[in-house]
Design an enzyme around this catalytic site. Structure first.
Site, PDB file in Angstrom:
ATOM      1  N   ARG A  61     -15.114  18.156 -47.078  1.00  0.00           N
ATOM      2  CA  ARG A  61     -15.538  17.980 -45.679  1.00  0.00           C
ATOM      3  C   ARG A  61     -16.783  18.802 -45.374  1.00  0.00           C
ATOM      4  O   ARG A  61     -17.711  18.334 -44.704  1.00  0.00           O
ATOM      5  CB  ARG A  61     -14.387  18.360 -44.752  1.00  0.00           C
ATOM      6  N   TRP A  64     -19.842  17.105 -47.024  1.00  0.00           N
ATOM      7  CA  TRP A  64     -20.209  15.842 -46.401  1.00  0.00           C
ATOM      8  C   TRP A  64     -20.737  16.025 -44.990  1.00  0.00           C
ATOM      9  O   TRP A  64     -21.563  15.252 -44.525  1.00  0.00           O
ATOM     10  CB  TRP A  64     -19.022  14.889 -46.450  1.00  0.00           C
ATOM     11  N   HIS A  65     -20.261  17.042 -44.297  1.00  0.00           N
ATOM     12  CA  HIS A  65     -20.806  17.290 -42.965  1.00  0.00           C
ATOM     13  C   HIS A  65     -22.180  17.945 -43.042  1.00  0.00           C
ATOM     14  O   HIS A  65     -22.966  17.843 -42.096  1.00  0.00           O
ATOM     15  CB  HIS A  65     -19.835  18.135 -42.145  1.00  0.00           C
ATOM     16  N   ASP A  66     -22.490  18.588 -44.160  1.00  0.00           N
ATOM     17  CA  ASP A  66     -23.856  19.077 -44.365  1.00  0.00           C
ATOM     18  C   ASP A  66     -24.779  17.902 -44.670  1.00  0.00           C
ATOM     19  O   ASP A  66     -25.822  17.734 -44.040  1.00  0.00           O
ATOM     20  CB  ASP A  66     -23.886  20.092 -45.511  1.00  0.00           C
ATOM     21  N   ASN A 100     -17.800  20.043 -36.636  1.00  0.00           N
ATOM     22  CA  ASN A 100     -17.690  21.020 -37.724  1.00  0.00           C
ATOM     23  C   ASN A 100     -16.627  22.080 -37.476  1.00  0.00           C
ATOM     24  O   ASN A 100     -16.584  23.094 -38.181  1.00  0.00           O
ATOM     25  CB  ASN A 100     -19.047  21.685 -37.959  1.00  0.00           C
TER      26      ASN A 100
END
Length: 307
Positions: A61, A64-66, A100
């Protein structure tokens, strides 16, 4: 795993395993050249953290959020204007964006890796932790490329709003006008076509699958060594396989498993349905997944040679 999926790319759950916000940069980005020895050492440390903490889902996570903030329409602008896998998620305000929540703790778990191997960028560490989390959970090996250059300041963070919604907001729309471009749409499927990875901001505080009781690992053994809490999509959420594609569309599965609108639409949308049905075959899913993960891990990245 505590994962969802969009098209051929699986995305990570919003399990609230970590909650402490980050209000300042941790360590400055390094200008040192990365070597293969550095990367090998970093991977060994990351494998140790994953084995001890069983924290693969939150590492996926985080990565992928980066990377998922990347806006392809800005790709022709000077780097790092288009966002992506540039390590900017470690900075405030990005780490404190609503999508986030809980990821600051994942960064802290990886900080010893940066301390031991300062030549390895945060961007590389985050993406490496994601790929190793998949592999050690029984998933495919990802053909990763390293040498990413880090964002160096909060001014290089992407605006809030580039990551998508799993459910519609109060006005019945997914997404909103924020971010580098609007992702707003009344259709979950068309909203997913605008951003890339899916994130979830709701779910039970814990379920019978995540309450601290034993859960299965990829080798068939069981463990209680994980941070309790959150809602999974599948029962064996520390095992990476294709069970998402045999669970979401099955009305008889346990009611405590997450089934978001953005998940269910994959079987309802004419463009997504062929993939959702195809991936009931695990070999087909792994083959496509490995390619999709690699592509996502390189979005917006600038690479320097590995010595």
């Amino acid at each position: 795993m505590k994962l969802s999926a969009a098209i051929t790319v699986a995305a990570v759950s919003g399990a609230q395993a970590f909650t402490a916000p980050v209000n300042k940069p941790l360590r400055p980005a390094s200008s040192l050249s990365v070597t293969q020895g550095d990367l090998d050492g970093a991977q060994s440390m990351i494998d140790g953290i994953l084995t001890e903490k069983n924290c693969g889902p939150v590492f996926v996570r985080l990565a992928w959020h980066d990377s998922g903030t990347h806006d392809v329409s800005l790709a022709d602008k000077e780097w790092p204007a288009s966002g992506g896998a540039i390590g900017s998620i470690r900075f405030d305000p990005e780490i404190n964006h609503g999508a986030n929540a809980g990821l600051a703790g994942a960064i802290k778990l990886l900080e010893p890796v940066k301390e031991a191997f300062p030549g390895v960028s945060y961007a590389d560490i985050f993406q490496m932790a994601s790929a190793r989390g998949i592999a050690l959970a029984g998933g495919p090996e990802i053909d990763m490329k390293y040498g990413r250059v880090d964002a160096t300041s909060p001014e290089e963070c992407s605006p809030e709003g580039n990551l998508p919604d799993a459910e519609a907001g109060p006005e019945g729309k997914f997404g909103g006008p924020g971010g580098t471009a609007s992702t707003e749409d009344e259709s979950a499927a068309w909203h997913l076509r605008k951003p890339t990875p899916t994130e979830v901001e709701f779910g039970a505080e814990k379920t019978k699958f995540t309450d601290g009781s034993a859960t299965k690992l990829a080798d068939g053994s069981e463990t209680t060594a994980y941070t309790a809490g959150g809602s999974p999509w599948v029962e064996d959420w520390l095992v990476f396989n294709n069970s998402y594609f045999t669970t979401i569309n099955d009305a008889s599965t346990d009611e405590e498993l997450v089934k978001c609108t953005s998940d269910k639409c994959l079987w309802e949308d004419a463009g997504f349905a062929p993939y959702a049905n195809k991936f009931a075959d695990q070999e087909a899913f792994f083959e496509s997944y490995a390619k999709a993960h690699k592509a996502l891990s390189e979005l917006g990245s600038k690479f320097e040679p590995v010595e």
